[in-house]
Design a protein around this motif. Structure first.
Motif, short mmCIF file in Angstrom:
data_model
loop_
_atom_site.label_atom_id
_atom_site.label_comp_id
_atom_site.label_asym_id
_atom_site.label_seq_id
_atom_site.Cartn_x
_atom_site.Cartn_y
_atom_site.Cartn_z
N SER A 247 -16.50 -16.32 -2.27
CA SER A 247 -15.36 -16.81 -3.04
C SER A 247 -14.72 -15.73 -3.91
O SER A 247 -13.93 -16.03 -4.80
N LEU A 248 -15.02 -14.47 -3.64
CA LEU A 248 -14.51 -13.38 -4.48
C LEU A 248 -12.99 -13.24 -4.38
O LEU A 248 -12.39 -13.50 -3.34
N LYS A 249 -12.40 -12.79 -5.47
CA LYS A 249 -10.99 -12.42 -5.50
C LYS A 249 -10.96 -10.89 -5.50
O LYS A 249 -11.20 -10.24 -6.52
N TYR A 250 -10.69 -10.30 -4.33
CA TYR A 250 -10.88 -8.87 -4.11
C TYR A 250 -9.73 -8.00 -4.59
O TYR A 250 -9.89 -6.78 -4.75
N SER A 251 -8.57 -8.58 -4.82
CA SER A 251 -7.39 -7.78 -5.13
C SER A 251 -7.60 -6.90 -6.35
O SER A 251 -8.06 -7.36 -7.41
N ASN A 252 -7.28 -5.62 -6.19
CA ASN A 252 -7.37 -4.62 -7.27
C ASN A 252 -8.78 -4.48 -7.84
O ASN A 252 -8.96 -4.22 -9.03
N THR A 253 -9.80 -4.62 -6.99
CA THR A 253 -11.19 -4.43 -7.43
C THR A 253 -11.84 -3.22 -6.77
O THR A 253 -13.01 -2.92 -7.07
N ASP B 257 -10.24 -23.06 -5.17
CA ASP B 257 -10.50 -21.77 -5.80
C ASP B 257 -11.78 -21.12 -5.25
O ASP B 257 -12.07 -19.97 -5.59
N GLU B 258 -12.52 -21.84 -4.42
CA GLU B 258 -13.71 -21.27 -3.80
C GLU B 258 -13.35 -20.34 -2.63
O GLU B 258 -14.20 -19.61 -2.14
N ASN B 259 -12.11 -20.39 -2.18
CA ASN B 259 -11.71 -19.55 -1.04
C ASN B 259 -11.61 -18.09 -1.48
O ASN B 259 -11.00 -17.79 -2.51
N PRO B 260 -12.19 -17.15 -0.71
CA PRO B 260 -12.01 -15.74 -1.05
C PRO B 260 -10.56 -15.32 -0.83
O PRO B 260 -9.87 -15.90 0.02
N ILE B 261 -10.11 -14.33 -1.57
CA ILE B 261 -8.73 -13.87 -1.45
C ILE B 261 -8.70 -12.34 -1.56
O ILE B 261 -9.38 -11.75 -2.39
N ALA B 262 -7.91 -11.73 -0.69
CA ALA B 262 -7.66 -10.29 -0.77
C ALA B 262 -6.17 -10.04 -0.59
O ALA B 262 -5.42 -10.93 -0.16
N TRP B 263 -5.75 -8.83 -0.93
CA TRP B 263 -4.40 -8.35 -0.66
C TRP B 263 -3.32 -9.11 -1.44
O TRP B 263 -2.24 -9.35 -0.92
N TYR B 264 -3.64 -9.50 -2.69
CA TYR B 264 -2.64 -9.86 -3.69
C TYR B 264 -1.85 -11.14 -3.37
O TYR B 264 -0.73 -11.32 -3.84
N ILE B 265 -2.44 -12.01 -2.60
CA ILE B 265 -1.78 -13.27 -2.26
C ILE B 265 -2.46 -14.42 -2.99
O ILE B 265 -3.50 -14.24 -3.63
N GLU B 266 -1.89 -15.60 -2.90
CA GLU B 266 -2.47 -16.78 -3.51
C GLU B 266 -3.40 -17.47 -2.51
O GLU B 266 -3.48 -17.09 -1.35
N LYS B 267 -4.09 -18.52 -2.96
CA LYS B 267 -5.02 -19.23 -2.09
C LYS B 267 -4.25 -19.97 -0.99
O LYS B 267 -3.04 -20.21 -1.10
N PRO B 268 -4.93 -20.34 0.10
CA PRO B 268 -4.27 -21.08 1.18
C PRO B 268 -3.71 -22.41 0.69
O PRO B 268 -4.17 -22.97 -0.31
N VAL B 269 -2.74 -22.90 1.43
CA VAL B 269 -2.15 -24.20 1.14
C VAL B 269 -2.45 -25.14 2.31
O VAL B 269 -2.13 -24.83 3.46
N ILE B 270 -3.09 -26.26 2.02
CA ILE B 270 -3.33 -27.30 3.01
C ILE B 270 -2.81 -28.59 2.41
O ILE B 270 -3.36 -29.09 1.42
N GLU B 271 -1.74 -29.14 2.98
CA GLU B 271 -1.11 -30.30 2.37
C GLU B 271 -0.47 -31.18 3.44
O GLU B 271 -0.06 -30.69 4.50
N PRO B 272 -0.40 -32.49 3.18
CA PRO B 272 0.17 -33.40 4.17
C PRO B 272 1.67 -33.20 4.36
O PRO B 272 2.38 -32.84 3.44
N VAL B 273 2.11 -33.45 5.59
CA VAL B 273 3.53 -33.44 5.88
C VAL B 273 4.18 -34.65 5.17
O VAL B 273 3.60 -35.74 5.12
N VAL B 274 5.37 -34.43 4.63
CA VAL B 274 6.11 -35.50 3.95
C VAL B 274 7.47 -35.65 4.59
O VAL B 274 8.22 -34.66 4.71
N PHE B 275 7.79 -36.86 5.03
CA PHE B 275 9.12 -37.20 5.52
C PHE B 275 9.64 -38.36 4.66
O PHE B 275 9.23 -39.51 4.85
#
Length: 257
Positions: free
Chosen positions: A148-154, A30-48
């Motif tokens: 870490s601001l959430k810029y959408s609609n501000t 949640d520390e990641n800044p976000i603009a343009w109405y999207i969610e935070k980035p996803v970083i996750e391990p590959v699963v097979f």
């Protein structure tokens, strides 16, 4: 360790061991800044099946992550005029040199109705008689929460159209700013500052004098400990064939010899 380099027929002394990083790291928190109405980035391990690409899970000898992000909305990024044109242009093809003489300026956006606007007069006053290759704009007040601001609609501050004209006419090729966009958040798609900076008259039929080699870098953060003034800028991007790429602008103090 100080070294000397030649840049545009000038000899510059620079200490490359003392970089000043003005990029914002990309994280999946949640520390990641976000603009343009999207969610935070996803970083996750590959699963097979029952195999997970994460050493701490005990089923892999390597960490093997997928990353899903948007360069425009998730942090420091550099874009070319392909961001606004019908025809495809890649920032990886537009940016072919990476060191520039830059001027860091701090400006206070002016209140204009319900908006905060960076005016032509503020930019002109801050630059004085200097004509750098790049300008780095730090807006005041300069709270660390920008990272870490959430810029959408501000309705964040933005660059006035005539300020973008002034920057272009000053011969500045690279514009860096600590906001999610040089334009107003809700502007009916006009993108006036983008168009004026890149000298794009018609996004459907690019004019011959459009600035193919000019870039805009948004969502930087320049700490208050970094003084206004002249720096050597190293502007590095990832090699994405896309209109924009995550980037890592680095400043160095220097002196002319």
């Amino acid at each position: 360790m100080k070294t000397t380099i030649e840049h545009n027929d000038q000899i510059i002394e620079v200490d490359l061991s003392k970089p000043i990083d003005i990029s914002i790291p990309l994280t999946n928190t949640d520390e990641n800044p976000i603009a343009w109405y999207i969610e935070k980035p996803v970083i996750e391990p590959v699963v097979f099946g029952d195999w997970i690409g994460k050493v701490s899970e005990g089923k892999s000898s390597t960490n093997f992550n997928n990353i899903f992000f948007n360069p425009h909305g998730h942090g420091t990024h550099t874009e070319c005029l392909g961001h606004i044109t019908r025809e495809f242009y890649s920032v990886n093809q537009s940016l072919k040199q990476f060191f520039f003489l830059a001027e860091l300026v701090s400006v206070v956006p002016e209140i204009q109705g319900d908006d905060l606007v960076i005016s032509r007069n503020e930019i002109k006053k801050a630059l004085g008689n200097k004509t750098p290759e790049a300008i780095i704009i730090r807006t005041l007040p300069n709270f660390k929460i920008k990272k870490s601001l959430k810029y959408s609609n501000t309705n964040p501050p933005y660059l006035a159209e005539d300020a973008a004209v002034f920057i272009r006419e000053s011969g500045i090729k690279h514009l860096l700013i600590d906001l999610p966009s040089v334009d107003k958040e809700h502007d009916e798609g006009k993108l006036l500052a983008h168009k004026e900076f890149w000298n794009v008259k018609d996004v459907n039929n690019l004019n011959a004098n459009a600035r193919l080699d000019a870039t805009i870098t948004e969502m930087i953060f320049v700490d208050d400990t970094v003084e206004d003034g002249s720096y050597l800028l190293n502007l590095q991007i990832a090699s994405f064939e896309n209109d924009a790429s995550p980037s890592k602008p680095i400043l160095y103090k220097h002196r002319m010899l």
